[in-house]
Design a protein around this motif. Structure first.
Motif: not given
Length: 372
Positions: A17-20, A29-32, A65-69, A156-163
């Motif tokens: 996982v990469f994060v800015d 980020t906290q949710r992931v 990789a997952l990048y939280l940008k 969605e399982h990691l981010t919950g973005y759609a919700g």
């Protein structure tokens, strides 16, 4: 200590996982972090990147990789159609890029030459832009979707973005949101205030294509069962046959999946359904050949279209369209059907009318999306 809980199959290859640095404390980020901590991937490394850096060093192979940008561009966009063919006219909510699934025909292979799944973690900036757009004139309606540069529900399982998106849009009854996917994740349903403004959508194809050209996806019956769950809960769903592939035995294959749809759904459950023949930019063909050496449909008879994309010869694709439309009509489908990026001539040859006869495709689908 690593938890034994596993990620869904389509996410099992995420190894980093990469994060800015500006996004380390963002809610996404906290949710992931929290959700990964409860899985067998709890110990994968996290790397913080300088703000504005697009350099992600990652030994890829088959891993992802997952990048939280922090995204600095425009979130609400127009569909990248062309005037040469009829475009459905929906608007894109751009919330990330790339896809963890592997479908041989996917155009994203030409856009993104890596295995890095990007999610825009500056969610409040996205919501601010959407609020300004959707709230400026509450009488102006929008048909929007998130499945253009990524799959709407893959992460969605990691981010919950759609919700989160659904919860935010609950205050805007002038917006209909389509969630287009090839996997099953219905966790977003708990966030819905108005089922008539959310359109869960799944891509379908012939069983042969699903088996040989789509990998790390939910099965066709899993997708249709999810569609039934949504329909039973009061949602109208959308289905998409795009791309339709020309292969030996295609008639039997597409007849089978079309007939199977109506074991799960009635025509009244379906807001709209698209049909689109396989087409691709010239640079995509060698990428498909390299990534999927067993794929053969790319060697069919193609011609360069008005948009510069390779398209199946018109008589061949019209034959497929006519077969599928007739089969769908026999099940009671009619005004829900439309072509994705086809000419007026093809519309008239298959349907017997053109979008201009009902006020334009975008206007027609807006009415369908809002249940009119």
């Amino acid at each position: 200590m690593t938890n034994s809980s596993s990620l869904p199959n389509h996410l099992r290859n995420i190894r980093h996982v990469f994060v800015d640095e500006t996004m380390q404390d963002s809610p996404i980020t906290q949710r992931v972090r929290e959700r990964l901590a409860s899985t067998s991937h709890a110990d994968i490394p996290w790397t913080t990147l300088p703000s504005g850096s697009d350099r992600v060093e990652f030994d890829q192979g088959k891993d992802q990789a997952l990048y939280l940008k922090e995204y600095k561009g425009k979130f609400l966009r127009f569909c990248p159609g062309t005037r040469a063919y009829h475009c459905c006219g929906y608007r894109i909510i751009h919330f990330g890029e790339n896809c963890p699934m592997r479908c041989s025909y996917c155009i994203l292979q030409a856009y993104f030459q890596d295995r890095i799944l990007k999610i825009w973690a500056n969610q409040q900036d996205l919501f601010s832009e959407l609020g300004d757009a959707f709230g400026a004139d509450r009488n102006k309606r929008y048909r929007v979707g998130t499945g253009e540069f990524t799959d709407s529900l893959a992460l969605e399982h990691l981010t919950g973005y759609a919700g989160d998106m659904i919860e935010f849009l609950g205050d805007y009854d002038n917006v209909a949101l389509e969630l287009k996917s090839k996997i099953v994740d219905l966790s977003w349903m708990d966030s819905v205030k108005r089922p008539d403004r959310i359109l869960p959508a799944w891509s379908l194809n012939a069983p042969f294509v699903n088996e040989h050209e789509e990998f790390d996806v939910s099965t066709l019956k899993e997708r249709l069962n999810a569609a039934k769950v949504c329909a039973d809960a009061g949602f109208r769903v959308c289905l998409h046959f795009d791309p339709i592939i020309h292969y030996p035995g295609w008639k039997e294959g597409y007849a089978e999946i079309i007939d199977t749809i109506f074991d799960y759904l009635s025509p009244a459950d379906i807001a709209y359904m698209s049909l689109g023949s396989f087409r691709c930019m010239p640079q995509l063909t060698p990428i498909i050949a390299d990534n999927f050496p067993d794929t053969t449909y790319i060697y069919n008879e193609f011609v360069s279209g008005l948009d510069g994309k390779a398209r199946l010869l018109r008589p061949l694709r019209v034959e497929q369209f006519q077969f599928m439309v007739n089969r769908l009509r026999s099940h009671g489908m009619d005004k829900q059907l439309y072509f994705c990026m086809e000419s007026t001539e093809v519309w008239k040859e298959v349907f017997g009318y053109a979008p201009s006869d009902f006020g334009g495709l975008g206007k027609h689908l807006m009415a369908q999306a809002f249940g009119e």
